[in-house]
Design an enzyme around this catalytic site. Structure first.
Site, PDB file in Angstrom:
ATOM      1  N   HIS A 123      39.524  31.278  44.469  1.00 13.47           N
ATOM      2  CA  HIS A 123      38.103  31.062  44.730  1.00 13.47           C
ATOM      3  C   HIS A 123      37.524  29.911  43.904  1.00 13.47           C
ATOM      4  CE1 HIS A 123      37.835  35.526  46.176  1.00 13.47           C
ATOM      5  NE2 HIS A 123      38.391  34.727  47.058  1.00 13.47           N
ATOM      6  N   CYS A 131      30.494  16.861  44.970  1.00 12.13           N
ATOM      7  CA  CYS A 131      29.341  16.536  45.809  1.00 12.13           C
ATOM      8  C   CYS A 131      29.366  17.379  47.083  1.00 12.13           C
ATOM      9  CB  CYS A 131      29.352  15.050  46.159  1.00 12.13           C
ATOM     10  SG  CYS A 131      28.039  14.638  47.330  1.00 12.13           S
ATOM     11  N   CYS A 134      29.645  14.295  50.120  1.00 14.29           N
ATOM     12  CA  CYS A 134      30.854  13.467  50.309  1.00 14.29           C
ATOM     13  C   CYS A 134      32.099  14.100  49.674  1.00 14.29           C
ATOM     14  CB  CYS A 134      30.637  12.055  49.774  1.00 14.29           C
ATOM     15  SG  CYS A 134      30.628  11.940  47.972  1.00 14.29           S
ATOM     16  N   CYS A 155      24.907  12.871  43.375  1.00 18.11           N
ATOM     17  CA  CYS A 155      26.180  12.149  43.464  1.00 18.11           C
ATOM     18  C   CYS A 155      25.942  10.661  43.239  1.00 18.11           C
ATOM     19  CB  CYS A 155      26.786  12.381  44.847  1.00 18.11           C
ATOM     20  SG  CYS A 155      28.302  11.459  45.133  1.00 18.11           S
ATOM     21  N   GLY A 195      41.806  45.049  38.684  1.00 19.30           N
ATOM     22  CA  GLY A 195      40.370  44.775  38.533  1.00 19.30           C
ATOM     23  C   GLY A 195      39.719  44.121  39.732  1.00 19.30           C
ATOM     24  N   THR A 196      40.200  44.451  40.917  1.00 21.47           N
ATOM     25  CA  THR A 196      39.521  43.946  42.121  1.00 21.47           C
ATOM     26  C   THR A 196      39.171  45.100  43.044  1.00 21.47           C
ATOM     27  OG1 THR A 196      39.669  42.522  44.078  1.00 21.47           O
ATOM     28  CG2 THR A 196      41.767  43.323  43.186  1.00 21.47           C
ATOM     29  N   SER A 197      37.995  45.008  43.662  1.00 22.87           N
ATOM     30  CA  SER A 197      37.580  46.057  44.602  1.00 22.87           C
ATOM     31  C   SER A 197      38.298  45.900  45.939  1.00 22.87           C
ATOM     32  CB  SER A 197      36.065  45.994  44.813  1.00 22.87           C
ATOM     33  OG  SER A 197      35.713  44.722  45.318  1.00 22.87           O
ATOM     34  N   PRO A 222      39.914  51.356  36.922  1.00 25.38           N
ATOM     35  CA  PRO A 222      39.383  52.689  36.537  1.00 25.38           C
ATOM     36  C   PRO A 222      38.743  53.409  37.716  1.00 25.38           C
ATOM     37  CG  PRO A 222      38.021  50.924  35.612  1.00 25.38           C
ATOM     38  CD  PRO A 222      39.189  50.258  36.266  1.00 25.38           C
TER      39      PRO A 222
HETATM   40  N1  LIG Z   1      31.388  32.285  44.651  1.00 27.51           N
HETATM   41  C1  LIG Z   1      30.826  33.371  44.189  1.00 27.51           C
HETATM   42  O1  LIG Z   1      30.003  33.329  43.332  1.00 27.51           O
HETATM   43  C2  LIG Z   1      31.272  34.654  44.746  1.00 27.51           C
HETATM   44  C3  LIG Z   1      30.403  35.464  45.404  1.00 27.51           C
HETATM   45  C4  LIG Z   1      30.858  36.691  45.882  1.00 27.51           C
HETATM   46  C5  LIG Z   1      32.129  37.070  45.706  1.00 27.51           C
HETATM   47  N2  LIG Z   1      32.930  36.239  45.093  1.00 27.51           N
HETATM   48  C6  LIG Z   1      34.283  36.553  44.939  1.00 27.51           C
HETATM   49  O2  LIG Z   1      34.639  37.827  45.427  1.00 27.51           O
HETATM   50  C7  LIG Z   1      35.702  38.220  44.626  1.00 27.51           C
HETATM   51  C8  LIG Z   1      36.099  39.656  44.814  1.00 27.51           C
HETATM   52  O3  LIG Z   1      35.404  40.487  43.998  1.00 27.51           O
HETATM   53  P1  LIG Z   1      36.207  41.245  42.855  1.00 27.51           P
HETATM   54  O4  LIG Z   1      37.092  42.251  43.494  1.00 27.51           O
HETATM   55  O5  LIG Z   1      36.810  40.213  41.959  1.00 27.51           O
HETATM   56  O6  LIG Z   1      35.044  41.913  42.046  1.00 27.51           O
HETATM   57  P2  LIG Z   1      34.264  43.269  42.356  1.00 27.51           P
HETATM   58  O7  LIG Z   1      33.032  43.244  41.513  1.00 27.51           O
HETATM   59  O8  LIG Z   1      34.099  43.480  43.814  1.00 27.51           O
HETATM   60  O9  LIG Z   1      35.243  44.405  41.829  1.00 27.51           O
HETATM   61  C9  LIG Z   1      35.478  44.586  40.459  1.00 27.51           C
HETATM   62  C10 LIG Z   1      36.474  45.683  40.302  1.00 27.51           C
HETATM   63  O10 LIG Z   1      36.821  45.759  38.945  1.00 27.51           O
HETATM   64  C11 LIG Z   1      36.931  47.110  38.596  1.00 27.51           C
HETATM   65  N3  LIG Z   1      36.753  47.186  37.144  1.00 27.51           N
HETATM   66  C12 LIG Z   1      35.615  47.307  36.425  1.00 27.51           C
HETATM   67  N4  LIG Z   1      35.894  47.316  35.108  1.00 27.51           N
HETATM   68  C13 LIG Z   1      37.238  47.199  35.006  1.00 27.51           C
HETATM   69  C14 LIG Z   1      38.135  47.141  33.901  1.00 27.51           C
HETATM   70  N5  LIG Z   1      37.702  47.192  32.634  1.00 27.51           N
HETATM   71  N6  LIG Z   1      39.464  47.025  34.158  1.00 27.51           N
HETATM   72  C15 LIG Z   1      39.928  46.971  35.426  1.00 27.51           C
HETATM   73  N7  LIG Z   1      39.130  47.019  36.504  1.00 27.51           N
HETATM   74  C16 LIG Z   1      37.800  47.137  36.292  1.00 27.51           C
HETATM   75  C17 LIG Z   1      35.890  47.819  39.401  1.00 27.51           C
HETATM   76  O11 LIG Z   1      36.207  49.207  39.554  1.00 27.51           O
HETATM   77  C18 LIG Z   1      35.957  47.064  40.720  1.00 27.51           C
HETATM   78  O12 LIG Z   1      36.891  47.659  41.601  1.00 27.51           O
HETATM   79  C19 LIG Z   1      35.220  37.785  43.267  1.00 27.51           C
HETATM   80  O13 LIG Z   1      36.239  37.592  42.359  1.00 27.51           O
HETATM   81  C20 LIG Z   1      34.601  36.480  43.509  1.00 27.51           C
HETATM   82  O14 LIG Z   1      35.494  35.408  43.306  1.00 27.51           O
HETATM   83  C21 LIG Z   1      32.538  35.050  44.600  1.00 27.51           C
END
Ligand SMILES: NC(=O)c1ccc[n+]([C@@H]2O[C@H](COP(=O)([O-])OP(=O)(O)OC[C@H]3O[C@@H](n4cnc5c(N)ncnc54)[C@H](O)[C@@H]3O)[C@@H](O)[C@H]2O)c1
Length: 257
Positions: A123, A131, A134, A155, A195-197, A222
């Site tokens: 990501h 920019c 461009c 830019c 650590g990802t949903s 968790p």
């Molecule tokens: N460009 C942006 O600003 C933007 C906008 C929206 C989404 N996103 C992207 O969407 C991606 C997906 O979301 P995600 O899954 O990374 O985040 P998320 O917030 O959806 O999920 C976070 C997860 O981490 C878990 N968690 C919380 N504390 C923890 C710990 N101490 N150890 C292990 N796990 C723990 C939670 O249970 C949850 O499942 C993001 O990384 C981001 O790059 C980016």
């Protein structure tokens, strides 16, 4: 006190190809807010207003300031024990001729700051800028000592508005990064989702692709996620605790093999 089964430790200490996908949760213990947790960023802000091209064009100053505020947080925090454990695991596997591919959805660069190398950033990252018109890279970087920059710089080539080098909703992932991540998922023996949903595709599909190709799928989180039910091993704990404990158990197991 964490205990891991002999089977799991045997698989981990004998595997040669490991792939890891991380999300916002691995940085939570460093003090970077996650997105979808109850106190996460999207509980306070609407994603389509802050993380999309439409939102940026409608309200460039607000979006720019929001990213500057996130940069300030990222600039002030340090990698945690979860990041460090992944650095040590990468080194351990590589010293044994193995392959350890770290794929992240995070834009905070904490993995690289901790010492991980060749991190695949699906990501983008929050540090760099380019920019919006461009697409040329721009030299602006946030620094805590400089005065606040309250609107997107312009830019130098075309006058377009400068934006952060993150992938916004509705945008394509960098093709090279996605291809490398998919290749790692399809060829690994063990795939970690940490650590990802697992709500945002295509990243969320990687653990399932890996499992379908025969890998052992381990989730570290968790909380339950959209893909917990597919996990072969579910480690329900914060990554800053679980990963150092798991690596320590692997080393202990390896010493008696
Ligand atoms: N460009 C942006 O600003 C933007 C906008 C929206 C989404 N996103 C992207 O969407 C991606 C997906 O979301 P995600 O899954 O990374 O985040 P998320 O917030 O959806 O999920 C976070 C997860 O981490 C878990 N968690 C919380 N504390 C923890 C710990 N101490 N150890 C292990 N796990 C723990 C939670 O249970 C949850 O499942 C993001 O990384 C981001 O790059 C980016």
């Amino acid at each position: 006190m964490y205990t891991f089964s002999d089977n799991l430790l045997h698989t981990l200490t004998t595997a040669r190809k490991i792939a890891v996908l991380t999300g916002a949760g691995i940085s939570a213990e460093s003090g970077v807010a996650t997105f979808r947790d109850p106190d996460g960023l999207w509980a306070k802000f609407r994603p389509e207003e802050l993380a999309s091209m439409d939102g940026f064009l409608k309200n460039p100053n607000m979006v720019w300031e929001w990213y500057e505020a996130r940069r300030k947080v990222v600039d002030s925090v340090k990698p945690n024990a979860g990041h460090t454990a992944l650095v040590e695991m990468q080194k351990w596997y590589e010293e044994r001729g193995g392959r350890f591919t770290l794929i992240t959805q995070n834009v905070d660069r904490l993995h690289q700051q901790a010492g991980s190398h060749d991190v695949i950033e699906l990501h983008g990252n929050i540090i760099d800028n380019y920019c919006s018109r461009c697409k040329k890279p721009h030299e602006y970087r946030y620094t805590s000592t400089a005065p606040n920059v309250k609107e997107p710089p312009r830019c130098t080539y075309c006058g377009g508005m400068i934006r952060p080098a993150v992938v916004w909703f509705g945008e394509m992932l960098p093709p090279d990064a996605l291809e490398a991540a998919q290749e790692a998922a399809e060829t690994c023996e063990v795939f970690f989702s940490i650590g990802t949903s697992a709500e945002v595709y295509p990243a969320a599909g990687l653990p399932i692709e890996a499992k379908r190709a025969g890998a052992l799928f381990i989730e570290v989180n968790p909380n339950q996620t959209a893909i917990t039910r597919f996990a072969d091993v579910s480690i329900s704990a914060p990554s800053g605790e679980a990963l150092p404990a798991l690596f320590a158990s692997m080393l202990a197991k390896n010493n008696i093999l």
